[in-house]
Structures are given as structure tokens and as C-alpha cells.
Design a protein around this motif. Structure first.
Motif, PDB file in Angstrom:
ATOM      1  N   ARG A   4       0.867  -1.163  -0.119  1.00  0.00           N
ATOM      2  CA  ARG A   4       0.061  -0.051  -0.209  1.00  0.00           C
ATOM      3  C   ARG A   4       0.814   1.046  -0.033  1.00  0.00           C
ATOM      4  O   ARG A   4       1.953   1.409   0.756  1.00  0.00           O
ATOM      5  CB  ARG A   4      -0.881   0.033   1.131  1.00  0.00           C
ATOM      6  CG  ARG A   4      -1.851  -1.125   1.447  1.00  0.00           C
ATOM      7  CD  ARG A   4      -3.112  -0.785   0.467  1.00  0.00           C
ATOM      8  NE  ARG A   4      -4.291  -1.598   0.911  1.00  0.00           N
ATOM      9  CZ  ARG A   4      -4.470  -2.835   0.949  1.00  0.00           C
ATOM     10  NH1 ARG A   4      -3.378  -3.638   0.154  1.00  0.00           N
ATOM     11  NH2 ARG A   4      -5.448  -3.261   1.525  1.00  0.00           N
ATOM     12  N   ASN A  35      -4.374   5.405   0.184  1.00  0.00           N
ATOM     13  CA  ASN A  35      -4.611   3.662   0.344  1.00  0.00           C
ATOM     14  C   ASN A  35      -4.479   3.199  -1.038  1.00  0.00           C
ATOM     15  O   ASN A  35      -5.549   2.543  -1.362  1.00  0.00           O
ATOM     16  CB  ASN A  35      -5.862   3.437   1.102  1.00  0.00           C
ATOM     17  CG  ASN A  35      -5.742   2.180   1.549  1.00  0.00           C
ATOM     18  OD1 ASN A  35      -4.665   1.230   1.586  1.00  0.00           O
ATOM     19  ND2 ASN A  35      -6.884   1.461   1.947  1.00  0.00           N
ATOM     20  N   ALA A  37      -4.095   0.442  -3.546  1.00  0.00           N
ATOM     21  CA  ALA A  37      -3.703  -0.901  -3.385  1.00  0.00           C
ATOM     22  C   ALA A  37      -3.492  -1.605  -4.737  1.00  0.00           C
ATOM     23  O   ALA A  37      -3.794  -1.000  -5.770  1.00  0.00           O
ATOM     24  CB  ALA A  37      -5.078  -1.586  -2.730  1.00  0.00           C
ATOM     25  N   TRP A 109       3.323  -3.616   7.477  1.00  0.00           N
ATOM     26  CA  TRP A 109       2.852  -4.332   8.784  1.00  0.00           C
ATOM     27  C   TRP A 109       3.882  -5.072   9.511  1.00  0.00           C
ATOM     28  O   TRP A 109       4.803  -5.909   9.061  1.00  0.00           O
ATOM     29  CB  TRP A 109       1.656  -5.306   8.071  1.00  0.00           C
ATOM     30  CG  TRP A 109       0.213  -4.716   7.888  1.00  0.00           C
ATOM     31  CD1 TRP A 109      -0.971  -4.616   8.730  1.00  0.00           C
ATOM     32  CD2 TRP A 109       0.068  -3.970   6.703  1.00  0.00           C
ATOM     33  NE1 TRP A 109      -1.640  -3.809   8.007  1.00  0.00           N
ATOM     34  CE2 TRP A 109      -1.366  -3.346   6.900  1.00  0.00           C
ATOM     35  CE3 TRP A 109       0.724  -3.740   5.489  1.00  0.00           C
ATOM     36  CZ2 TRP A 109      -1.964  -2.811   5.828  1.00  0.00           C
ATOM     37  CZ3 TRP A 109       0.136  -2.932   4.602  1.00  0.00           C
ATOM     38  CH2 TRP A 109      -1.200  -2.569   4.767  1.00  0.00           C
ATOM     39  N   ASN A 205      -5.245  -0.114  11.595  1.00  0.00           N
ATOM     40  CA  ASN A 205      -5.201  -1.222  10.610  1.00  0.00           C
ATOM     41  C   ASN A 205      -6.443  -1.127   9.754  1.00  0.00           C
ATOM     42  O   ASN A 205      -6.557  -2.175   8.778  1.00  0.00           O
ATOM     43  CB  ASN A 205      -5.318  -2.560  11.647  1.00  0.00           C
ATOM     44  CG  ASN A 205      -4.169  -2.772  12.251  1.00  0.00           C
ATOM     45  OD1 ASN A 205      -3.218  -2.347  11.509  1.00  0.00           O
ATOM     46  ND2 ASN A 205      -4.205  -3.516  13.246  1.00  0.00           N
ATOM     47  N   ALA A 206      -7.322  -0.202   9.833  1.00  0.00           N
ATOM     48  CA  ALA A 206      -8.313   0.162   8.622  1.00  0.00           C
ATOM     49  C   ALA A 206      -7.557   0.015   7.363  1.00  0.00           C
ATOM     50  O   ALA A 206      -8.388  -0.140   6.454  1.00  0.00           O
ATOM     51  CB  ALA A 206      -9.110   1.041   9.151  1.00  0.00           C
ATOM     52  N   GLY A 208      -5.768  -1.671   5.916  1.00  0.00           N
ATOM     53  CA  GLY A 208      -5.746  -2.966   5.323  1.00  0.00           C
ATOM     54  C   GLY A 208      -7.077  -3.080   4.366  1.00  0.00           C
ATOM     55  O   GLY A 208      -6.862  -4.207   3.616  1.00  0.00           O
ATOM     56  N   ASN A 209      -8.005  -2.513   4.585  1.00  0.00           N
ATOM     57  CA  ASN A 209      -9.213  -2.584   3.860  1.00  0.00           C
ATOM     58  C   ASN A 209      -8.953  -1.800   2.440  1.00  0.00           C
ATOM     59  O   ASN A 209      -8.930  -0.435   2.752  1.00  0.00           O
ATOM     60  CB  ASN A 209     -10.422  -2.359   4.617  1.00  0.00           C
ATOM     61  CG  ASN A 209     -11.753  -2.624   3.991  1.00  0.00           C
ATOM     62  OD1 ASN A 209     -11.792  -2.601   2.747  1.00  0.00           O
ATOM     63  ND2 ASN A 209     -12.853  -2.935   4.841  1.00  0.00           N
ATOM     64  N   VAL A 210      -9.157  -2.230   1.631  1.00  0.00           N
ATOM     65  CA  VAL A 210      -9.141  -1.353   0.349  1.00  0.00           C
ATOM     66  C   VAL A 210     -10.041  -0.419   0.159  1.00  0.00           C
ATOM     67  O   VAL A 210      -9.870   0.564  -0.720  1.00  0.00           O
ATOM     68  CB  VAL A 210      -9.202  -2.300  -1.039  1.00  0.00           C
ATOM     69  CG1 VAL A 210      -7.743  -3.388  -0.838  1.00  0.00           C
ATOM     70  CG2 VAL A 210     -10.104  -3.284  -1.186  1.00  0.00           C
ATOM     71  N   ARG A 211     -11.229  -0.585   0.866  1.00  0.00           N
ATOM     72  CA  ARG A 211     -12.310   0.414   0.735  1.00  0.00           C
ATOM     73  C   ARG A 211     -12.054   1.589   1.880  1.00  0.00           C
ATOM     74  O   ARG A 211     -12.613   2.539   1.641  1.00  0.00           O
ATOM     75  CB  ARG A 211     -13.575  -0.107   0.990  1.00  0.00           C
ATOM     76  CG  ARG A 211     -14.078  -1.277   0.265  1.00  0.00           C
ATOM     77  CD  ARG A 211     -15.560  -1.798   0.609  1.00  0.00           C
ATOM     78  NE  ARG A 211     -15.875  -2.903  -0.518  1.00  0.00           N
ATOM     79  CZ  ARG A 211     -15.708  -4.147  -0.110  1.00  0.00           C
ATOM     80  NH1 ARG A 211     -15.118  -4.418   0.822  1.00  0.00           N
ATOM     81  NH2 ARG A 211     -16.236  -5.125  -1.099  1.00  0.00           N
ATOM     82  N   SER A 212     -11.104   1.442   2.597  1.00  0.00           N
ATOM     83  CA  SER A 212     -10.798   2.679   3.613  1.00  0.00           C
ATOM     84  C   SER A 212     -10.139   3.811   2.843  1.00  0.00           C
ATOM     85  O   SER A 212      -9.230   3.383   1.996  1.00  0.00           O
ATOM     86  CB  SER A 212     -10.006   1.944   4.690  1.00  0.00           C
ATOM     87  OG  SER A 212     -10.573   1.269   5.497  1.00  0.00           O
ATOM     88  N   GLN A 213     -10.550   4.761   2.968  1.00  0.00           N
ATOM     89  CA  GLN A 213      -9.788   6.043   2.207  1.00  0.00           C
ATOM     90  C   GLN A 213      -9.704   7.191   3.388  1.00  0.00           C
ATOM     91  O   GLN A 213     -10.598   7.243   4.278  1.00  0.00           O
ATOM     92  CB  GLN A 213     -10.688   6.294   1.199  1.00  0.00           C
ATOM     93  CG  GLN A 213     -10.775   5.351  -0.019  1.00  0.00           C
ATOM     94  CD  GLN A 213      -9.333   4.987  -0.615  1.00  0.00           C
ATOM     95  OE1 GLN A 213      -8.411   5.840  -0.679  1.00  0.00           O
ATOM     96  NE2 GLN A 213      -8.992   3.727  -1.148  1.00  0.00           N
TER      97      GLN A 213
END
Length: 229
Positions: A4, A35, A37, A109, A205-206, A208-213
Motif C-alpha cells: 500500500r 490507500n 492498493a 505491517w 489497521n483499517a 488493510g481494507n481497500v475500501r478505507s480512504q
């Protein structure tokens, strides 16, 4: 490795970072991305008509011989400097299509007490990190954008406490040399350059979710920031 990264700078900042190297800015200002990815798009710098310019590319290199380009790219977002010159997936790009990824920072990570904690890594003294990259043109049956991979090497210094791999990071002049000439001894070439003064801190750690921006993804969990030179 680098799974990322962020791009959050203007073309004016990119131009200032690359000085005295000439850089041609696209008309479109870059949108902040916090973020990025694999399989998503980002701006990559490469020579166009002899001048370094930025072009949007899909993260995850797709070689010309890929049978199903639409499903290729997630496993090729990084290329090891030790094998990129000889591995079939990357060797054509290594010889012909070298580029730079200018990132504001990247995420890594660290495994601790049985779980993984995300960290954000950036240059402590500059707004950008200059990473060596490989790219390939788009295929007729694949995604419309060119595709790219980030070169990685064994981690050195304190950042090795986070992960055993890191991007090959160069100063702008060395980056231009990388674009112009493929090194004969890739690992030795990468190891001769001193990594920038890296700073890092733990983040949510959010990421790690590709939807997190959003910019909050790279903000520290606490005021304690690691800084090592």
C-alpha cells in the motif's frame, strides 16, 4: 515488500523534488490517494519524448504474454531486485521499461504478539519517496492503462524491524540514471544507495481494507513516532 502507498502532493511539489531534472506536468492535478492498493491506478514517472512526465498506470505489472490480462497483476505488484532481470514476468520491462514511482509514503505491517500492526513510513526530510519501478504497455485484451511494479530489496537499517523487504528508494539523480540504464548487477546496484532518513509510526489497521480512504489512515495512533537515520 510494499503493498500500500500514498500519493498526496501537487505537481509543483513533484517538480521541486525532482530539480534540476526537467519534469513535464500533466494538465490534470493529481487527486490525493491515501490507500493505493494493487490493481488500482496511480501516477508513475517515465520519459516521454525525452522528458520525465507522469502517466496513470495500473499497479500490478501485466507481461505481454499474459493469457488472461484482466486477472493478472495482483501477484506482480512487487518485483524482487535480485531476480527481476531474469524472471520471465519482469525481464522485458527490466531491459526496456524502467520508471519511478513518487510516493508520499507507504504502509508496512509488523507482526507482534501474534497479530499484525500497520505502520506508515515516509521520508523525514522530504515530501516524497522516489521508488524504482518497472512498467509494461497495455495489452489489447487487458486493462486500458499501462501496468507497473515496484522494485524491492532486502531491508536495511532500523526499518528492517518492520519487514525484511523494502522498496528500492533512490535520490532523483540516481532515479534518472535507473530509467536510462539497466544495472548489470541489480542487487549490488541497489545496495550502493543510502536509503533516505525514514520516519514511521503505527496507524489504524483499517488501512488493510481497500475500501478505507482518507488522510486519517496515515495519522499516528499516538504521538510517539519512530525516527531513525
Amino acid at each position: 515488500m510494499c503493498g500500500r502507498f500514498t500519493q498526496d502532493t501537487s505537481w509543483a511539489e513533484v517538480r521541486a523534488f525532482l530539480q534540476p531534472i526537467e519534469f513535464r506536468s500533466p494538465e490534470q492535478q493529481p487527486a490525493a490517494q491515501f490507500n493505493v492498493a494493487p490493481t488500482q491506478s496511480a501516477w508513475v514517472v517515465l520519459p516521454i519524448q525525452g522528458v520525465l512526465s507522469a502517466q496513470p498506470m495500473r499497479w500490478g505489472l501485466i507481461p505481454a504474454w499474459a493469457r488472461d490480462p484482466g486477472k493478472t497483476g495482483y501477484s506482480t505488484f512487487n518485483a524482487r531486485i535480485e531476480s527481476a532481470a531474469s524472471k520471465p514476468t519482469f525481464r522485458h520491462a527490466f531491459r526496456r521499461h524502467r520508471a519511478l514511482l513518487l510516493a508520499s509514503g507507504y504502509y508496512e505491517w509488523k507482526t507482534q504478539t501474534g497479530s499484525k500492526q500497520a505502520h506508515y513510513i515516509q521520508d523525514a526530510t522530504a515530501p516524497l519517496l522516489c521508488m524504482a519501478a518497472l512498467w509494461e504497455p497495455p495489452l489489447p485484451s487487458g486493462p486500458e492503462l499501462p501496468s507497473f511494479s515496484i522494485l524491492t530489496c532486502p531491508a536495511t537499517g532500523k526499518v528492517a524491524e518492520l519487514h525484511d523487504r523494502m522498496p528500492v528508494m533512490l535520490q532523483p539523480e540516481a532515479g534518472r540514471a535507473w530509467i536510462e540504464h539497466a544495472p548489470v548487477q541489480p542487487l549490488e546496484w541497489a545496495q550502493q544507495y543510502v536509503s533516505p532518513s525514514l520516519a514511521w509510526h503505527a496507524v489504524d489497521n483499517a488501512v488493510g481494507n481497500v475500501r478505507s480512504q482518507g488522510p486519517q489512515l496515515c495519522q499516528p495512533l499516538s504521538r510517539q513516532t519512530g525516527l531513525f537515520e
